[in-house]
Every structure is written in C-alpha cells, then in structure tokens.
Design an enzyme around this catalytic site. Structure first.
Site, PDB file in Angstrom:
ATOM      1  N   CYS A   2      -2.166  -4.890   6.566  1.00 59.82           N
ATOM      2  CA  CYS A   2      -2.516  -3.589   5.998  1.00 59.82           C
ATOM      3  C   CYS A   2      -1.986  -3.510   4.565  1.00 59.82           C
ATOM      4  CB  CYS A   2      -1.897  -2.473   6.814  1.00 59.82           C
ATOM      5  SG  CYS A   2      -2.213  -2.609   8.561  1.00 59.82           S
ATOM      6  N   ARG A  27      -6.403  -7.580   2.299  1.00 59.49           N
ATOM      7  CA  ARG A  27      -5.327  -7.740   3.283  1.00 59.49           C
ATOM      8  C   ARG A  27      -5.719  -7.227   4.673  1.00 59.49           C
ATOM      9  NH1 ARG A  27       0.061  -7.971   0.877  1.00 59.49           N
ATOM     10  NH2 ARG A  27       0.838  -7.087   2.808  1.00 59.49           N
ATOM     11  N   TRP A  75      -5.540  -2.715   9.103  1.00 60.14           N
ATOM     12  CA  TRP A  75      -6.030  -3.798   9.963  1.00 60.14           C
ATOM     13  C   TRP A  75      -5.397  -3.500  11.311  1.00 60.14           C
ATOM     14  CZ3 TRP A  75      -4.048  -7.830  12.922  1.00 60.14           C
ATOM     15  CH2 TRP A  75      -4.911  -8.899  13.179  1.00 60.14           C
ATOM     16  N   ASN A 101       2.990  -0.083   7.169  1.00 60.33           N
ATOM     17  CA  ASN A 101       2.619  -1.465   7.508  1.00 60.33           C
ATOM     18  C   ASN A 101       3.662  -1.981   8.469  1.00 60.33           C
ATOM     19  OD1 ASN A 101       0.563  -1.408   5.723  1.00 60.33           O
ATOM     20  ND2 ASN A 101       1.441  -2.855   4.271  1.00 60.33           N
ATOM     21  N   GLY A 102       3.253  -2.793   9.447  1.00 59.52           N
ATOM     22  CA  GLY A 102       4.217  -3.362  10.386  1.00 59.52           C
ATOM     23  C   GLY A 102       3.995  -2.832  11.784  1.00 59.52           C
ATOM     24  N   GLU A 492      -8.882 -28.490   8.830  1.00 60.45           N
ATOM     25  CA  GLU A 492      -9.051 -27.450   7.817  1.00 60.45           C
ATOM     26  C   GLU A 492     -10.532 -27.140   7.582  1.00 60.45           C
ATOM     27  OE1 GLU A 492      -7.301 -25.289   6.577  1.00 60.45           O
ATOM     28  OE2 GLU A 492      -8.247 -24.685   4.711  1.00 60.45           O
ATOM     29  N   LYS A 496     -12.200 -23.461   8.151  1.00 65.90           N
ATOM     30  CA  LYS A 496     -12.932 -22.730   7.097  1.00 65.90           C
ATOM     31  C   LYS A 496     -14.276 -22.239   7.635  1.00 65.90           C
ATOM     32  CE  LYS A 496     -10.520 -21.975   4.903  1.00 65.90           C
ATOM     33  NZ  LYS A 496      -9.151 -22.248   4.877  1.00 65.90           N
ATOM     34  N   GLU A 499     -13.798 -19.396  10.199  1.00 63.44           N
ATOM     35  CA  GLU A 499     -13.294 -18.154   9.595  1.00 63.44           C
ATOM     36  C   GLU A 499     -14.392 -17.322   8.960  1.00 63.44           C
ATOM     37  OE1 GLU A 499      -8.806 -18.641   7.890  1.00 63.44           O
ATOM     38  OE2 GLU A 499     -10.313 -19.887   6.937  1.00 63.44           O
ATOM     39  N   HIS A 515     -12.454 -39.476  24.045  1.00 64.47           N
ATOM     40  CA  HIS A 515     -11.666 -38.936  25.153  1.00 64.47           C
ATOM     41  C   HIS A 515     -12.109 -37.521  25.522  1.00 64.47           C
ATOM     42  CE1 HIS A 515      -9.165 -42.450  24.913  1.00 64.47           C
ATOM     43  NE2 HIS A 515      -8.956 -42.228  23.629  1.00 64.47           N
ATOM     44  N   LYS A 614      -5.567 -11.452   5.234  1.00 63.65           N
ATOM     45  CA  LYS A 614      -5.031 -12.477   4.337  1.00 63.65           C
ATOM     46  C   LYS A 614      -3.593 -12.795   4.660  1.00 63.65           C
ATOM     47  CE  LYS A 614      -5.151 -15.158   0.771  1.00 63.65           C
ATOM     48  NZ  LYS A 614      -5.789 -16.436   1.121  1.00 63.65           N
TER      49      LYS A 614
HETATM   50  C1  G6P Z   1      -3.762 -15.900   7.804  1.00 58.89           C
HETATM   51  C2  G6P Z   1      -4.733 -16.263   6.703  1.00 58.89           C
HETATM   52  C3  G6P Z   1      -4.824 -17.784   6.565  1.00 58.89           C
HETATM   53  C4  G6P Z   1      -3.436 -18.357   6.332  1.00 58.89           C
HETATM   54  C5  G6P Z   1      -2.458 -17.941   7.423  1.00 58.89           C
HETATM   55  C6  G6P Z   1      -1.031 -18.294   7.053  1.00 58.89           C
HETATM   56  O1  G6P Z   1      -4.286 -16.289   9.031  1.00 58.89           O
HETATM   57  O2  G6P Z   1      -6.022 -15.728   6.967  1.00 58.89           O
HETATM   58  O3  G6P Z   1      -5.655 -18.107   5.472  1.00 58.89           O
HETATM   59  O4  G6P Z   1      -3.528 -19.752   6.290  1.00 58.89           O
HETATM   60  O5  G6P Z   1      -2.487 -16.519   7.597  1.00 58.89           O
HETATM   61  O6  G6P Z   1      -0.677 -17.545   5.923  1.00 58.89           O
HETATM   62  P1  G6P Z   1       0.428 -17.959   4.877  1.00 58.89           P
HETATM   63  O7  G6P Z   1       0.413 -16.851   3.872  1.00 58.89           O
HETATM   64  O8  G6P Z   1       1.721 -18.030   5.631  1.00 58.89           O
HETATM   65  O9  G6P Z   1       0.054 -19.269   4.300  1.00 58.89           O
END
Ligand code: G6P
Length: 619
Positions: A2, A27, A75, A101-102, A492, A496, A499, A515, A614
C-alpha cells in the site's frame, strides 16, 4: 504494497495527494482514498474502488478544499477490495481519519475489547480497529491525539506506518512507523513558509523537496503549520531526527516517452548497469573495488559460508550469485527463500555471512530473515536498490545497486543490477582470497566491463519480438529450460511471463525435463530454451532434440552465429558471446521482452498486473 501520502502547508492538499497516489500506484492498487480538513474545519473522507483515476473521477464534484490531508492506495490484506475497506478510515465520532500500511496482528482481540464497550465498526479492516483504538484512548485517558497514538501503539502487535488527522487540530499532522517505511519531506512553499510531505517511499515527495527524514521504528512525529516537528518514541522520549538529502530526480519517475515503465526499465538496463559498475570496476588497474567488502575484509576472509535470503526475482538473482561466488571465491553459498528461513530454526555459525538481496529493501520476509540471522550472530550484508531502505539500514555493510528507481511491478533492471552486483562481490572476495589466477581475474573484469554494450546489442537485435508475440497469446502454458547459470534465468523468464500475461509458466533445469515435465510436451506447448554456445551446449542440444521429437515448439536463446540450435528452433533470439557466468545478464533480455510483448498482445496492464505489488511489506 500500500502507499501513503500526506501534506501540511500553504497549498491545496488534494492535487498534491492525488499526484502522490498516482506515483505510488505501482505499490498496490485495488482502492484508494483521501482525507482533507477544509477551512471550515470539516474532515472529509472520499474513497473509491479501483485505480486512483476512479477516485479522481468520484471527487470532481466534492469539496476537496483544504491545506492538510492524507491519502492512501490499498493492496488488500484484510477485507475485500471495496470502497468501505479502503483507507482513510474514520473513527466512530468521525473526528479522526487514519491511513495505514502494514498489518495489525491482534486486531481481532482489540476489536472485541472495544465492541464490549459498545463501539461499532463499519469495515472488516485492521486499520479501522487502529483509528478506533486511538479515539478510545483519547476518551478513556482524556488526552490529546498524539498521546493517544502512543498509548494505542503500545497495545498493538504487528507492523504499521500510519498518518492521522484530527478534526479539532487542523494544523497538526501526526504519523508513526514500525516495520513499514515512512518518510517525512521538509519543504518550503512559494511564499517561503514551511510545509511537510509524507510518503511511504520517496516517489510522492521528490517533486517538492529532497530534504527528508526517515522515521525509525516505534517513532511518532507531530508536525504543525509553523514548521515545527517533534519526534518521540512510544514512551514519549524525544528523538533526534537525521536530515537526509535524497539522491533521486523526477525524470527517473516518469515514463520518458515509453508506453510503460517496464519497457523503459528494460531499455534502461545498459545505462543502469554502467552506473552500477562505475567506480567499482577499475579498468586501469583491472581491479574491483567494493567498499562494503573492503571495510570488512577480515569477515570475508574468515567466512566459511554465505547464506543469501531473498524473495521473488531477487531469489533468482541470488541463485546466479551462488553459482558465481562458489566458482570464483570458493565459499559455499546457500540460497534461501526468506519466508521459509525466517520460520525455521536455521543453523548459523559464527563465521557465517548472511546476504539479503532486495530491490525495495522493504520486503517483510527478507527483513525478518536477516533480523533472525542477526540474533544468531551472523554478519549481515545488504544488496538493495532503494537507498536508506529498512534492509539497507538493518545490515552491517552492503552495496547499493544504483540502477535508479524501478517502478514497473515486474522487476527487470533490478534483476540484472543484482546479478552484476553479486558478480562484483564474488570478484572482490576472490581477489582478497586469491582464489582466481590474475589472468582469469583480469579476463572476468574485462568481460564484465563490456556487458552494458553487449546488453545494448541484445536489445537492438531483439526489438522485433513484438511482431510474433501475438502467436503465443493462445497458449495456456510455457516451459522454460536452462542449465547451470541459465537455470535461474529459466526461472526468471517463467516468472516474468506469469506475472504480467497470466499465462502459466514453469522454469526447469533442462536435464530435469525427463523426470516429469516431458509428459506435458505436445504441439501446443512452447518451450523456451536458453542455449548459448557455452557451458553444457551439447547437452542442451540433446534436451532440445527430446522436445522436438515430441512436437514441442522451440523458442531458443542462442549465441550469435550459432546455426545448429537456430535450425532446430521455431523462433530464435540472438545474444552476443560472453563468459558462461555472465550469459544470464544477456539471456534474460529477450525473455523480458517476450513476456512484455505477449502481455501487451493479451491486453494486460503490464505496469500494474492484477494481485501483485511492487514491494511486499506484509507477510
Ligand atoms: C514482489 C515483487 C517482485 C520482487 C519481490 C521481492 O513480489 O513483485 O518483483 O522480486 O517482491 O522484492 P524485493 O524488493 O525484496 O526484491
């Protein structure tokens, strides 16, 4: 996660708050709201489900005048995303409004307690419980709001960054934090009078001032219109704030002509990495200088093991870091999901170094993991992008990525920044430990220096991915394969795609195919194979043959000039040759572009994918 914005000064608060919310939308974004006290002393709260633009639309006809206000993008954690659960929340009397937030972990027991005292609640959120608790404290202790916040927070278990308005004190803004970040900006309005800005990160503040205070855990601040600010802890002991100058500019927060932040950040990678290695790779002496290592040389020389804790994309870069550090510096490295590590009882030896890798430096699980490691005596090293972030401050030493703010929710330049920083770290330790020959060390330094140019080449030669991304929009599944250094790249690439396009994708070490996953292969299944002419090339070629004979569609990433894999592939992306250990920095680029263009072809909002945030500042 948030986002919080606040303003107190001479200007109209609403436009500043709304602009700030837009900057923070990356965020979290299922609902948003503002609270403003107008000149008559009314405390107006407006909220809307959906994006900030929905809030903007809904307040067009409303009274949004006033020079003090707070705002929030949400969020959802507690309660579904709707206008009722959105912040700010009023207290029962509507004299107070609060954004948060939190997570307040004991909100249920606090709520039950207050309900016994006939207080009523209109939302399902932990945040409403908090604002009610402040009011409850004001009434039962007959005290002012600031004292009531101190009392309330003493009864709270959990994490918070909060900002509160009190209708009866329209000249005062109060905020506090524990666990979730909160920044206070100190500015001057056009007529030279003091003004204050609040932000859960620097993005809503930087347009107005670069002078900020990072509020510390369990600190409460009260600001007034005369420019006065007081900070105490929960026990009312005065704290001395440190004024910091932000090293960020507004251009970094704009799209700069690109349709999305993600595409901008993909293309920024060559320059971002140049900045990251500047001053750290000394080409004249063929040397690597990382002050975070040099200042703690003995720790690294005596270290028997490194544990890296991270989440998401950062976990993938950590895995590449493990391969490199083990190869170059001959130190065993374990890579842990921070969320798992923090709830185990991990064995930490006195000579262990625990590295946290985190773009935001605020991920709650990563922060908790290193706090646990610290309590067990580990030396902590932080690799973060956000300067002054909680993880950066909680670690004993560290290295910043310096790749500039990353706004797109899907991480791109932070990933390559982390990989190159971990490579620098591996080289710096290898130099101290003399685990590499001079010749090998110089060759790796030389090659690393060329990576930004090779990235630029890779971008230029793969920019037409958009032309065939459309073909994959029908796909329900993707498999990504890689071996050695490229196995984490497969993970990765798959992440991507998941996501931002919402297509199911899995990454595997290529040899693990047989396997299990091989059972999934048919003519409908695209398989992305990272197959550079390095490392286990011949073995990967055999893996490709296994897929082809089961009619899978091959999308490959190959080294320039390779014809063998190219001829076996349905689609092929080319990268320049580089050392095995640096291939991930190039191979990930076509995969980033592929996921971007597939998502665009499917009409997704790539900068704000559904359900994602984020920065994950809650568990
Ligand atoms: C969230 C983001 C990812 C990120 C992860 C870890 O899931 O959407 O993109 O890799 O958090 O975040 P950090 O800020 O610790 O790299």
């Amino acid at each position: 996660m948030c986002g919080i914005v606040g303003y107190l000064g001479e200007e109209q608060a609403c436009p500043i708050l709304i602009k700030g919310l837009h900057r923070l939308e990356y965020r979290g974004y299922d609902s948003s709201g503002v609270a403003i006290i107008n000149a008559k002393g009314d405390l107006n709260v407006y909220k809307a489900k959906g994006k900030v633009s929905a809030l903007e639309e809904s307040i067009k006809e409303k009274d949004t005048t006033g020079t003090i206000g707070i705002a929030h993008t949400r969020w959802a954690t507690h309660g579904e995303p709707n206008a009722i659960n959105a912040h700010p929340h009023y207290s029962e009397s509507k004299n107070l409004a609060l954004v948060h937030n939190g997570i307040i972990e004991n909100y249920k027991s606090l709520r039950t307690e207050m309900e016994k005292n006939n207080m009523t609640f209109c939302s399902q959120t932990d945040t409403e419980v908090l604002v009610q608790l402040v009011e409850y404290m004001m009434n039962t202790h007959n005290c002012d709001m600031y004292t009531a916040v101190q009392l309330a927070l003493k009864n709270v278990i959990g994490a918070y960054a909060i900002a509160i308005l009190d209708k009866s004190h329209p000249d005062q803004l109060v905020c506090a934090r524990k666990g979730s970040p909160l920044i206070i900006g100190l500015g001057k309005s056009a007529n030279g009078r003091a003004e204050f800005f609040l932000g859960s990160d620097a993005t809503p503040i930087i347009e107005y001032t670069n002078k900020v205070i990072y509020l510390q855990d369990e600190e409460i601040a009260i600001m007034d219109r005369s420019g006065h600010i007081d900070i105490t802890n929960l026990s009312n002991v005065k704290q001395t704030p440190q004024l910091v100058t932000l090293q960020m500019n507004l251009d970094q927060l704009e799209k700069g002509g690109y349709p999305h932040f993600m595409l901008k950040e993909i293309w920024e990678q060559p320059n971002a990495l140049r900045t990251c290695i500047r001053g750290r790779l000394n080409m004249a002496d063929k040397d690597v200088l990382l002050s975070g290592i040099l200042d703690h040389k003995e720790k690294f020389l005596n270290c028997n093991r490194i544990i890296i804790c991270a989440c998401g994309t950062s976990w993938h870069s950590a895995l590449i870091g493990k391969y490199f550090i083990e190869e170059a510096a001959q130190i065993p490295v374990e890579v842990e999901y921070a969320s798992e590590f923090r709830y185990r009882n991990p064995v930490i030896y006195p000579n262990d170094i625990v590295i946290a890798v985190s773009q935001s430096g605020e991920t709650a699980d990563t922060l908790a993991a290193i706090q646990l490691a610290k309590s067990k005596g580990a030396f902590l090293y932080g690799i973060c992008n956000v300067i002054g972030s909680s993880i950066a401050r909680a670690t004993d030493s560290g290295t910043y990525l310096h790749v500039g703010p990353e706004i797109g929710v899907a991480s791109t330049k932070a990933f390559t920044g982390q990989v190159i920083t971990l490579a620098l770290l591996g080289l710096a330790i290898a130099k101290e430990k003399k685990t590499l020959s001079d010749e090998m060390f110089h060759m790796l330094v030389n090659e690393l220096q060329q990576i930004p140019d090779k990235m630029q080449w890779t971008l230029e030669h793969n920019k037409n991915i958009d032309q065939f991304a459309q073909m994959f929009t029908y796909c329900k599944n993707f498999i990504y394969l890689g071996r050695g250094y490229n196995y984490p790249v497969a993970l990765e690439g798959a992440l991507k795609l998941k996501e931002i396009s919402y297509i199911h994708a899995e990454g595997y070490p290529a040899a693990e195919m047989k396997h299990g996953p091989i059972a999934l292969i048919d003519e409908e299944m695209p398989v992305v194979v990272i197959a550079p002419k390095r490392g286990m090339y011949e073995k990967v070629v055999s893996n490709i043959q296994e897929i082809k004979s089961r009619k899978g569609k091959i999308i490959s990433v190959v080294t320039e000039g390779d014809t063998v894999v190219r001829d076996m592939s349905d689609y092929c992306f080319v990268i320049p040759d580089t050392r095995d250990c640096f291939v991930p920095l190039l191979a990930v680029i076509p995969l980033q572009l592929l996921s971007y263009y597939v998502a665009i072809a499917k009409g997704r909002n790539v900068d704000q994918p559904r359900n994602l945030a984020k920065s994950v500042t809650v568990e």
